[in-house]
Scaffold this motif. Sequence first.
Motif, PDB file in Angstrom:
ATOM      1  N   ILE A 241      -3.296  -4.142  -3.994  1.00  0.00           N
ATOM      2  CA  ILE A 241      -4.034  -3.263  -4.899  1.00  0.00           C
ATOM      3  C   ILE A 241      -3.640  -1.812  -4.670  1.00  0.00           C
ATOM      4  N   GLN A 242      -3.607  -1.385  -3.415  1.00  0.00           N
ATOM      5  CA  GLN A 242      -3.258   0.006  -3.171  1.00  0.00           C
ATOM      6  C   GLN A 242      -1.789   0.270  -3.482  1.00  0.00           C
ATOM      7  N   TYR A 243      -0.958  -0.725  -3.270  1.00  0.00           N
ATOM      8  CA  TYR A 243       0.452  -0.615  -3.661  1.00  0.00           C
ATOM      9  C   TYR A 243       0.562  -0.261  -5.144  1.00  0.00           C
ATOM     10  N   GLY A 244      -0.235  -0.929  -5.980  1.00  0.00           N
ATOM     11  CA  GLY A 244      -0.236  -0.631  -7.408  1.00  0.00           C
ATOM     12  C   GLY A 244      -0.831   0.724  -7.712  1.00  0.00           C
ATOM     13  N   LEU A 245      -1.885   1.105  -6.985  1.00  0.00           N
ATOM     14  CA  LEU A 245      -2.511   2.404  -7.209  1.00  0.00           C
ATOM     15  C   LEU A 245      -1.559   3.551  -6.874  1.00  0.00           C
ATOM     16  N   VAL A 246      -0.846   3.425  -5.762  1.00  0.00           N
ATOM     17  CA  VAL A 246       0.101   4.472  -5.368  1.00  0.00           C
ATOM     18  C   VAL A 246       1.167   4.645  -6.444  1.00  0.00           C
ATOM     19  N   ALA A 247       1.660   3.518  -6.967  1.00  0.00           N
ATOM     20  CA  ALA A 247       2.695   3.591  -7.995  1.00  0.00           C
ATOM     21  C   ALA A 247       2.166   4.182  -9.299  1.00  0.00           C
TER      22      ALA A 247
END
Length: 341
Positions: A241-247
């Motif tokens: 989830i955070q991987y997607g948020l950072v992107a």
Amino acid sequence: MSTVTAPRTRPALDWRLRFGVLSLIWGFSFLLIKVGTDGYAPFQVTLGRLVFGTAVLAVAMAAKRERLPRGARTWGHLAVAAFLLNALPFSLFAYSELTIPSTLAGICNASSPLWGMALSLVALSEDRPTRLRVAGLGLGFLGVLTVLGAWQGFHGLDAKGTAMALLASLSYPIGWIYVRRTLAGSGNSHLSMTGAQLLLATVQLAVVTPLFTTFPDRFPVVPLLAIAALGALGTGLAVLIQYGLVAEVGPTTAQMVTYFIPVIATVAGVAVLGESLSWSTPVGAVIVLAGAALTQARPRPARGRSAPHGEGRQERARVRAVGDQPRRRGGTAERNTASRP
């Protein structure tokens, strides 16, 4: 690595909803650790969460056809990162919650940006201290002393458990600085690096756990389910989830989840586990979070430079261009997303 990217599809859920889900997952992680240690040894809890978390990332990597990084040097640095960002802090938090409430562990975790700010001033020469950030550092540690009840001589506080939780929060920024110095710009995708890091942390715990624990003669269901949720959700899904948020919105916005974790951890510990709460705990937590927020303050951009939204767009373009590597701006804003909490 090529900078050509495929057309991006709009995520099914708005980033704000995913941000809220991530806050809940990481906020409840401290409750899950507490429940897990009711039936299993701390090292077993950590090993279990790493096994389930690594399994989730392995599925994600297979779905995206990602490969593990190559090169002995890269794997050597990842082994150190796995220890500092996963094996050590996860184990310390599990041991700390044998003797301290999950609420206190969650608040100690919020001190991580403060440690990061202090360390970056020493270890990262490009990080220039400002009066505001130094003030935030002092304010944040004043909040830590308030949480611990320093004016009462830390009466009624388990010193060993609290020290372990604070050491766990200190381990994260040490790991982030190490990753920044050794692995930034390696050319591998963020998902690939994080998957390898969790795999190495799992191997480390698989070696250590039998040396300090005995094989369980029974398997309590509720603690086992808590460990499974802690790993699959709090370690595996949360990273994705955070991987997607950072992107999508950039690391500066994504990292703000840090300020919601202690609030949710406190509410969960009091409401679900019935943990007691003195006035100094929430008051100190607010001071800690205010100080941590000030340490992340950036100087205003000069005239002619893009506004913060422009920063987010530039960051997303950079993430796509260099294979999803986190940005390398100064300070504690950059972090490896496998490190929480």
